[in-house]
Motif scaffolding. Structure first.
Motif, PDB file in Angstrom:
ATOM      1  N   ALA A 433       2.565   4.183 -12.019  1.00 21.01           N
ATOM      2  CA  ALA A 433       1.463   3.597 -10.999  1.00 21.01           C
ATOM      3  C   ALA A 433       2.260   3.176  -9.852  1.00 21.01           C
ATOM      4  CB  ALA A 433       0.456   2.828 -11.609  1.00 21.01           C
ATOM      5  N   VAL A 434       3.510   2.387 -10.377  1.00 20.60           N
ATOM      6  CA  VAL A 434       4.167   1.612  -9.290  1.00 20.60           C
ATOM      7  C   VAL A 434       4.415   3.044  -8.795  1.00 20.60           C
ATOM      8  CG1 VAL A 434       5.904  -0.208  -8.812  1.00 20.60           C
ATOM      9  CG2 VAL A 434       4.657  -0.881 -10.773  1.00 20.60           C
ATOM     10  N   ILE A 435       5.102   3.709  -9.059  1.00 18.65           N
ATOM     11  CA  ILE A 435       5.616   4.837  -8.502  1.00 18.65           C
ATOM     12  C   ILE A 435       4.203   5.945  -7.156  1.00 18.65           C
ATOM     13  CG2 ILE A 435       7.180   6.866  -8.509  1.00 18.65           C
ATOM     14  CD1 ILE A 435       8.038   6.011 -10.948  1.00 18.65           C
ATOM     15  N   TYR A 436       3.230   5.822  -7.999  1.00 22.06           N
ATOM     16  CA  TYR A 436       2.947   7.081  -7.144  1.00 22.06           C
ATOM     17  C   TYR A 436       1.291   6.203  -6.457  1.00 22.06           C
ATOM     18  CZ  TYR A 436       6.139  10.297  -9.411  1.00 22.06           C
ATOM     19  OH  TYR A 436       6.632  11.050  -9.717  1.00 22.06           O
ATOM     20  N   LEU A 437       1.141   5.182  -6.902  1.00 18.72           N
ATOM     21  CA  LEU A 437      -0.526   4.882  -5.931  1.00 18.72           C
ATOM     22  C   LEU A 437      -0.161   4.143  -4.591  1.00 18.72           C
ATOM     23  CD1 LEU A 437      -2.521   3.422  -9.130  1.00 18.72           C
ATOM     24  CD2 LEU A 437      -2.283   5.218  -7.751  1.00 18.72           C
ATOM     25  N   PRO A 438      -0.861   4.453  -3.972  1.00 16.00           N
ATOM     26  CA  PRO A 438      -0.288   3.428  -2.307  1.00 16.00           C
ATOM     27  C   PRO A 438      -0.268   2.291  -2.361  1.00 16.00           C
ATOM     28  CG  PRO A 438      -1.799   5.525  -2.171  1.00 16.00           C
ATOM     29  CD  PRO A 438      -1.562   5.205  -4.332  1.00 16.00           C
ATOM     30  N   PHE A 439      -1.136   1.324  -2.820  1.00 16.49           N
ATOM     31  CA  PHE A 439      -0.843   0.412  -2.787  1.00 16.49           C
ATOM     32  C   PHE A 439       0.205  -0.488  -2.883  1.00 16.49           C
ATOM     33  CE2 PHE A 439      -1.666  -4.088  -5.195  1.00 16.49           C
ATOM     34  CZ  PHE A 439      -2.300  -4.887  -4.111  1.00 16.49           C
ATOM     35  N   PHE A 440       0.787  -0.227  -5.103  1.00 19.89           N
ATOM     36  CA  PHE A 440       2.069  -0.446  -5.565  1.00 19.89           C
ATOM     37  C   PHE A 440       2.973   0.016  -4.370  1.00 19.89           C
ATOM     38  CE2 PHE A 440      -1.071  -0.823  -9.071  1.00 19.89           C
ATOM     39  CZ  PHE A 440      -0.966  -1.788  -9.367  1.00 19.89           C
ATOM     40  N   ASN A 441       2.882   0.694  -3.615  1.00 23.69           N
ATOM     41  CA  ASN A 441       3.821   1.206  -3.272  1.00 23.69           C
ATOM     42  C   ASN A 441       4.603   0.285  -1.579  1.00 23.69           C
ATOM     43  OD1 ASN A 441       3.176   5.105  -2.821  1.00 23.69           O
ATOM     44  ND2 ASN A 441       4.510   3.915  -4.153  1.00 23.69           N
TER      45      ASN A 441
END
Length: 481
Positions: A433-441
């Protein structure tokens, strides 16, 4: 009440009936007693009936005979007592006399003499089935069980053989023989003695101290007032929670709620499991932290950019390290946990290769991570996100491998610790999720990886897992010769 007293009362009730038992209680009311003590090995009660005072005395055979008048039947009773004792029965002898008036002074010295010998009673206290198995498990675990009893030597010998305490080459020592040995002589013999019979409270302390001088970790069980000194002197004093006196419980370090010896062995097993899991926790956390330090320090020395941002390190410490490490606490006991010798109390937490493992696996994990950084930069990949991911996946592979020091993962399976499997799976999903979700990016300064880049991260993460499994294989081969 006390088990021996209950056995006698139940025998009388069974043979005479409840009405006769109650009649005797009323006909011979007790008004005083001389309590039992381990020196005399007998007790006396005083009863009044029809203006006469009756003294009744019961105790160990030799103790009662010492207090009796000459009697032609003594030899016969003594022979029968030894025969019963050799069959594992506890033998109580009975004697008494009639007094013309109430004694002015109630004491053993004034009352317990010139008694008429009445007879003997034998009773069986069968060992619990689980006690036999527990004693055998003790021996395989490197624990030497010792019986200390006030019973007749022949009784102690028979019971000790039945439960597996006494084996060939091991000795029995009586209280009289013990008293004749000096401390130096006893210290030379103490490791070869498995049964002590007719011992006194001060002799129990001598046993504990002699074993401690020989470097042993001594656990002592007991339930009576006379056991309190030895419970206090031992390394671990274990009092009985049901039959134990308040004095013994106060003196002990631990109280056994079910009075079952097998519970002590289960506690040892659980203690070993907890200690093993603490070692696994320390091994995992320190290896991972070491890898992070090596990665950050060595990469710039090799001319590479700083591989991780502070937020990446915080994330790894909180999530990748935290959740799986906590789940390690629930790991089941290893199969051989009760087949290995006790750990020396002074042994370091980092002994048995734990310290070496922390260093070499930490260096390997850092090496894999730095190589991933170099390879990603050379190929124009998202190198910082890949470094972050490879380090996280390597740590997840490591936690799966350190679940056991000897057993491979495929032999253990995942059902034995489902919380760990869930924590690894959840951590992996969160990392993705950290890699692929824009918010975490935007928060973690990561970029979405291609399938090729992600596959490379998975492959590099498996290197540490297989290296630790290979370490187990090498240890097995060395152990097998």
């Amino acid at each position: 009440g006390e088990a021996t007293e209950l056995a006698l009362v139940n025998w009388v009730r069974g043979n005479l009936g409840e009405e006769d038992y109650q009649f005797i209680q009323k006909l011979f009311p007790r008004f005083d007693e001389v309590p039992f003590d381990s020196e005399r090995k007998r007790m006396s009660t005083l009863h009044e009936s029809n203006g006469k005072i009756i003294l009744l005395c019961k105790g160990a055979m030799e103790s009662i005979l010492d207090a009796c008048t000459p009697n032609a039947d003594k030899d016969e009773f003594l022979s029968k007592s030894n025969e019963w004792a050799a069959n594992g029965q506890r033998v109580l002898a009975f004697a008494g006399k009639i007094l013309d008036q109430k004694p002015e002074k109630i004491s053993a010295d004034s009352l317990e003499k010139d008694l008429d010998f009445f007879g003997i009673c034998g009773m069986i206290d069968p060992p619990r089935e689980e006690a036999v198995l527990a004693i055998q498990e003790c021996k395989t675990a490197g624990i030497h069980p010792v019986m200390i009893t006030g019973d007749h030597p022949e009784t102690a010998k028979a019971i000790a053989k039945e439960v597996g305490i006494l084996e060939s080459g091991q000795k029995i020592l009586t209280g009289k023989e013990f008293a004749q040995l000096s401390d130096e002589q006893f210290e030379q013999e103490v490791e070869h003695i498995s049964v002590y019979a007719r011992v006194t409270p001060d002799q129990k302390i001598r046993i504990v101290k002699a074993l401690q001088k020989r470097g042993h970790y001594v656990a002592m069980t007991g339930d009576g007032v006379n056991d309190a000194p030895s419970l206090r002197s031992s390394t671990i004093g274990v009092a009985m929670g049901i039959t134990g006196t308040d004095v013994s419980k106060e003196a002990a370090h631990m109280i056994l709620l079910d009075d079952n010896f097998a519970t002590i062995v289960r506690a040892i097993r659980e203690g070993r499991r907890i200690f093993d899991n603490i070692r696994k926790f320390v091994k995992y956390i320190m290896t991972c932290n070491g890898a992070e330090i090596w990665t950050i320090v060595v990469a710039p020395l090799l001319g590479l950019p700083i591989p991780l941002l502070p937020i990446h390190i915080l994330w790894i410490n909180l999530v990748t390290d935290g959740l799986p490490a906590l789940a390690l606490a629930g790991e089941r006991a290893e199969k051989n946990i009760m087949k290995r010798p006790p750990r020396p109390p002074s042994q370091s937490l980092f002994a048995d290769g734990v310290g070496v493992h922390i260093i070499w696996v930490g260096l390997l994990m850092a090496g894999v991570t730095i190589f991933s950084q170099f390879w990603a930069i050379e190929h124009g990949w998202h190198w910082q996100t890949m470094v972050f991911t490879v380090l996280a996946f390597s740590q997840l592979g490591h936690v799966l491998a350190v679940r056991s020091e000897q057993t491979f993962l495929y032999e253990q399976g995942f059902k034995s610790n489902s919380p760990l499997l869930l924590s690894v799976f959840a951590t992996m999903l969160i990392q993705l999720a950290v890699i692929y979700l824009p918010f975490f990016n935007s928060v973690f300064h990561t970029q979405a990886l291609t399938l090729e880049e992600l596959a490379f991260c998975f492959g590099m993460g498996l290197i540490v897992f297989h290296a630790v499994e290979l370490e187990k294989f090498i240890k097995r081969r060395r152990k097998s010769g």
